[in-house]
Design an enzyme around this catalytic site. Structure first.
Site, PDB file in Angstrom:
ATOM      1  N   LYS A  79       1.664  -2.027   4.201  1.00 49.38           N
ATOM      2  CA  LYS A  79       0.520  -1.828   3.310  1.00 49.38           C
ATOM      3  C   LYS A  79       0.536  -2.865   2.196  1.00 49.38           C
ATOM      4  O   LYS A  79       1.611  -3.225   1.704  1.00 49.38           O
ATOM      5  CB  LYS A  79       0.595  -0.408   2.726  1.00 49.38           C
ATOM      6  CG  LYS A  79      -0.648   0.030   1.945  1.00 49.38           C
ATOM      7  CD  LYS A  79      -0.487   1.473   1.456  1.00 49.38           C
ATOM      8  CE  LYS A  79      -1.693   1.963   0.677  1.00 49.38           C
ATOM      9  NZ  LYS A  79      -1.535   3.350   0.204  1.00 49.38           N
ATOM     10  N   SER A 154      -5.449   6.319   1.108  1.00 53.13           N
ATOM     11  CA  SER A 154      -5.647   4.897   0.926  1.00 53.13           C
ATOM     12  C   SER A 154      -4.936   4.010   1.953  1.00 53.13           C
ATOM     13  O   SER A 154      -5.277   2.842   2.077  1.00 53.13           O
ATOM     14  CB  SER A 154      -5.175   4.498  -0.470  1.00 53.13           C
ATOM     15  OG  SER A 154      -3.778   4.670  -0.593  1.00 53.13           O
ATOM     16  N   SER A 178      -2.115   9.751   0.608  1.00 51.85           N
ATOM     17  CA  SER A 178      -2.541   8.464   1.159  1.00 51.85           C
ATOM     18  C   SER A 178      -1.875   8.046   2.462  1.00 51.85           C
ATOM     19  O   SER A 178      -2.307   7.097   3.099  1.00 51.85           O
ATOM     20  CB  SER A 178      -2.342   7.357   0.120  1.00 51.85           C
ATOM     21  OG  SER A 178      -3.368   7.414  -0.841  1.00 51.85           O
TER      22      SER A 178
END
Lengths: 534, 476
Positions: A79, A154, A178
């Site tokens: 990420k 996210s 997330s």
């Protein structure tokens, strides 16, 4: 089976047996990314040359007999809020559009020590603020099950990368769900460890007291192996915890006999989609049939979790994001008047709407005169929520819950009403407030062909219990399956890289076969799953 | 001016702690490196970097708290103070607001009217900021983060001081205590000790405090005294004119002897303090606290008391010797070796202070080895060397840690005590200087001095001047 379809551990074994070279593996995924990412937009940065060079390095280390871990040579996605030395790390924000960290996050170092090959950085909601991956400065990521839908967020990019077989596994971060929520929306397995288990050093902070890095993969076995690799006591992170029980793969046993499983009745009220509810009850029934004791119980304070979370996370974010000011690195406005003009313009232009909203909210709740009424009260609520979970875990080993009230919404549906979007975090944020580990495991698809994940929460440091429960359920559910559109791609010899083609195929696939995925796999579930709960 | 005013002063004193590394990272705290060379991702506020507390900072803070009679918060925490400025890379300073490490202490000072207790409200730990350098030529500002993250303690006094002399006495005492603890060198000029003065005036007898101002940029004791006088006069003038004092921060310009407003209460920052989630609370166990207590050195007041009992030296000597712990240590160790405290004191208060002054150094920088000084005293006492040679040897000890015995041997400084040899030399000098001999005999005392000098020269300074004097008189 194609390389892309293998789980990370399976690919690791193939590499160890020299059935597949590290370069072959990396190349397969790079090709896959090149084909699919124009549509999915799950990656922000892919440095092909670096990837292949690293692959060769790992190969020669393996050939030289280096004792690397079970995932040596297996490519991974990271990420974009997790720092990677020499590779752009942007948090999907304009304000960090050019930031190349001179250091790697401890979690990344742990991976590399065991021979990981990092394919690239994945898209996310800007600074991890959002539940759809639509607040990214690089545009939204699309859900591979249906590209008209969001992947959740996210960590949307990481979850899509795994779901669409662009990477065997990925790292995500979870501040309020997330990892778990997008895993649920994308039909992959995502685990948020106990706060303090994975070092936060090098994770660009959103809400420091809630943030935790965790694995996203095809199944729980991969997640356990990845967590085993990245969990570490890190003296560079004061909140890091020394743990002697990080042999998570030891919990991969199909045995839940006598395991006490609680289902909070408060989680089954208004707002929960019926199909999601049924899916959770279905999983409960599977575990019950395997010998677990399933019970419903009231978990108090559920309604207070969202306000407490948004006060605390925003407060911390307002301070954490203050360092992005155009002075030292990142975006600086081109024309400005004086120092404060530079701050204002750089930040106004560099941050997106949602980030600005939360910075303002956070600044407000910390301002003098409001601190006690908001921030302090939120901290007290957090402590009470923790206590409610303590009480629950005296009775139960695992709490079973939805990961999200529904399946993935359509693109563009959420951002217009941020408060409604915040309410969607209801099932995931409590784990962050209480520091608990949680995992989202795909269990079935809804009538629209979108995946539903079930969430399993454990007490702090009790990852092994949720891993065991997840593994037992997986044994009944059957092997992980890629989205139908992705499956079709594996069948073809050569894959067209055309985005239009992808979309057309995907539309064909959606109505036809998607509904069947997993639906028939869970054979043991009785028709009246609702009754199964005592 | 028909009304009588009283000045009320409280101080905020920042002290840079003498740790080798910074408060939240492993970078060096050394002063004066090339810009941005003592830096890392943590003290540059890079994304994802995290602070880790330096244990030594807590120990120093505890030591200062204990030495100033404070209570120690065994559970304390760090808070973030949020404000934007480029010298502050995170745009927040990690400090302590809600639970500072020390609180409610005080130290006793000597004033013209006797002893007085000055209260200490609290002592908290925090990080220093970087330094801005304004390049007028290029018309830009540069930032040096070498100082960013250097550990500080801030000692906040109660508003207990009433004039500049009390302020200076308080600062002097504080500085001495902290130096004794080795927690800082407390140099105002170099910025390792900085004092901000909070001052208000009120009519004598008034119960309420007046509106206060805060004065910054005070780089010496003299500047502090001048600033206090200046600010007192400015505030009284305002009140006499029927105006109001505005609560504000002012910057003292010591050249112009005037202060300028920096910011007023209206545009005061809302620092939005909150507990730093990157740091865990500091929990000081009873054992740790006890260990620090046991390691506390004897402070000056206790030393003075002990010197009175233990050493036969004048009060004045004791006062001077204990002004520096380093000097006091040398004194005690040397006295223990040679058992002649007054002689040791004489050397330290005479030659040592003279040489320090000559080189513009502080007593804390003394490097004299006690065994060397003890040996020197022995050599002079038993007449091996004379006073002139002894001074030369002392300078060697002072500068180069030279072993005095070796030095005396190598440079043949041993005094010639053989009177036969001396007599011969004296005879020779008398014969060579008939004029002086005649002068002396004619009543000119001065001539004797010349003859002594000549003899010493002949003996290469190794004779005892007293003996030479006596022999000359005898022979004349």
């Amino acid at each position: 089976m194609e390389i892309m379809e293998l789980t990370a551990l399976e690919l690791g074994r193939e590499i160890k047996k020299k059935e597949v070279s590290v370069r072959e593996a990396a190349q397969a995924f790079l090709t896959r990314i090149a084909q699919t990412d124009k549509v999915l937009n799950s990656f922000v940065t892919v440095e092909e040359e670096q990837v292949l060079q690293r692959a060769d390095e790992v190969q020669s280390a393996l050939d030289g007999g280096a004792s690397l871990g079970p995932l040596a040579g297996v490519p991974a996605a990271v990420k974009d809020n997790i720092c990677t030395e020499g590779i752009k790390t942007t948090c999907s924000s304009r304000i960090l559009y050019n930031f190349i960290p001179p250091y790697s996050a401890q979690a990344v170092l742990q991976m590399q020590k065991q021979g990981a090959v990092i394919l690239g950085k994945t898209n996310m909601d800007e600074f991890a603020m959002g539940s759809t991956t639509e607040t990214s400065a690089f545009g939204p990521t699309k859900n591979p099950w249906n590209t008209e839908h969001v992947p959740g967020g996210s960590s949307g990019g990481s979850c899509v990368a795994v779901a669409a077989c662009e990477a065997p596994y990925a790292l995500g971060s979870d501040t309020g769900g997330s990892i778990r929520q997008p895993s649920s929306f994308c039909g992959v397995t995502g685990l948020k460890p106990t706060y303090g288990t994975v070092s936060r050093y090098g994770l660009i902070a959103y809400g420091s007291s809630l943030d935790q890095i965790g694995p996203i993969a095809k199944d729980i076995s991969d997640c356990a192996a990845i967590l085993e690799m990245i969990a570490s006591y890190d003296p560079k992170d004061s909140t890091s915890v020394k743990r002697a029980d990080c042999d998570f793969t030891a919990a991969l046993t199909d045995d839940v006999k006598g395991m006490r499983i609680g289902i909070p009745t408060d989680y089954f009220g208004e707002g929960l989609e019926e199909e999601v509810k049924q899916a959770v009850l279905q999983v409960a029934e599977v575990l019950r049939q395997k010998g677990a004791v399933v019970e419903e119980f009231p978990l108090s304070l559920v309604d207070y979790a969202i306000p407490a979370y948004y006060v605390i996370a925003s407060a911390e974010a307002s301070s954490n994001l203050a360092r992005f000011d155009g002075v030292k690195y990142g975006y600086r406005a081109s024309a400005y008047d004086g120092l404060h003009g530079m701050y204002k313009k750089s930040r106004s232009e560099g941050f997106g709407e949602e980030v600005k909203r939360r910075i303002m909210l956070g600044s407000f709740v910390l301002s003098s005169g409001y601190y006690d009424a908001y921030y302090l009260k939120a901290l007290r609520t957090k402590a009470l929520i923790r206590r409610a979970f303590d009480a629950a875990f005296e009775k139960y080993d695992v709490i079973l819950a939805p990961a999200s009230p529904g399946t993935a919404p359509k693109l563009g549906q959420s951002l217009g009403d941020p408060l409604k979007m915040y309410l969607g975090d209801i099932y995931t944020i409590s784990a962050n407030l209480a520091g608990l580990p949680g995992v989202s495991v795909p269990c079935r698809v809804d009538q629209n062909g979108l995946p539903i994940g079930v969430q399993m929460l454990g007490n702090c440091f009790m990852e092994k219990k949720i891993i065991r429960a997840a593994y037992a359920f997986e044994q009944a559910r059957g092997r992980w399956q890629a989205p139908p559109q992705a499956q079709r791609k594996f069948e073809k010899e050569t894959v067209s890289a055309s985005a239009d083609d992808m979309q057309r195929k995907e539309k064909e696939m959606r109505s036809a076969s998607a509904k069947d995925v997993w639906k028939t796999e869970v054979k043991t579930v009785s028709a009246s799953a609702g009754k199964a709960v005592d | 001016m028909h009304r009588q005013y009283e000045t009320v002063i409280g101080l905020e004193v920042h002290v840079e702690l003498a740790t080798k590394t910074k408060i939240f990272c492993g970078c060096s705290t050394e002063f004066g490196g090339a810009p941005n060379t003592h830096t890392c991702p943590v003290c540059m506020g890079m994304p994802g970097a995290l602070p880790v507390l330096n244990r030594q900072v807590v120990e120093y803070a505890m030591a200062v708290g204990l030495a100033t009679n404070c209570a120690i918060n065994q559970y304390c925490r760090f808070d973030r103070k949020n404000y934007f400025y480029p010298d502050n890379p995170q745009n927040y300073q990690i400090s302590q607001l809600y639970l500072p490490i020390c609180h409610d202490g005080g130290i006793e000072i000597e004033t013209a009217s006797g002893k007085k207790m000055i209260g200490i409200h609290e002592i908290h730990m925090e990080e220093d900021a970087g330094k801005l350098v304004h390049d007028e030529w290029e018309d830009c500002s540069l930032v040096d983060y070498n100082r960013s993250g250097v550990p500080l303690i801030e000692i906040v006094s109660e508003p207990d001081m009433r004039d500049a002399s009390e302020v200076l006495a308080y600062l002097d005492k504080l500085r001495l205590i902290i130096r004794y603890l080795g927690a800082s060198d407390c140099k105002l000029q170099e910025g390792s000790m900085r004092a901000d003065v909070n001052l208000s005036v009120r009519e004598v007898g008034a119960q309420k405090f007046g509106t206060r101002t805060e004065m910054k940029n005070l780089n010496s004791f003299k500047a502090i005294a001048r600033a206090i006088e200046g600010e007192r006069a400015r505030q009284i003038e305002l009140l006499e004119e029927g105006k109001e004092v505005i609560q504000e921060t002012r910057r003292w310009d010591d050249n112009k002897e005037y202060s300028y407003p920096m910011r007023s209460k209206e545009d005061a920052h809302d620092y939005r303090y909150f507990p730093d989630p990157d740091l865990v609370p500091v929990v000081i166990s009873d054992e740790w606290l006890q260990a620090v207590k046991e390691r506390q050195p004897e402070l000056r007041a206790q030393k003075l008391e002990r010197y009175q009992k233990e050493f036969d030296i004048p009060d004045y000597d004791a006062q001077i010797l204990t002004e520096s712990k380093r000097m006091a240590d040398i004194f005690e160790q040397t006295s223990a070796l040679c058992k002649k405290p007054k002689k040791v004191s004489n050397w330290l208060m005479g030659e040592a202070l003279r040489l320090l002054k000559e080189e513009n150094r502080e007593a804390d920088t003394l490097t004299i080895v006690p065994a060397h000084l003890a040996k020197l005293i022995e050599l002079t006492e038993n007449g091996t060397i004379n006073q002139t040679a002894a001074k030369e040897v002392f300078a060697e000890i002072f500068h180069h840690n030279t072993d005095p015995e070796l030095y005396v041997k190598e440079h043949e400084l041993t005094a010639i005590s053989d009177e036969g040899a001396l007599c011969e030399a004296v005879q020779g000098v008398l014969e060579a200087n008939p004029q002086s001999v005649a002068d002396y005999r004619g009543g000119k005392e001065k001539a004797l001095g010349y003859l002594v000098g000549q003899t010493m020269k002949q003996m290469k300074g190794k004779a005892d001047p007293g003996t030479v004097n006596r022999l000359l008189r005898e022979l004349l």
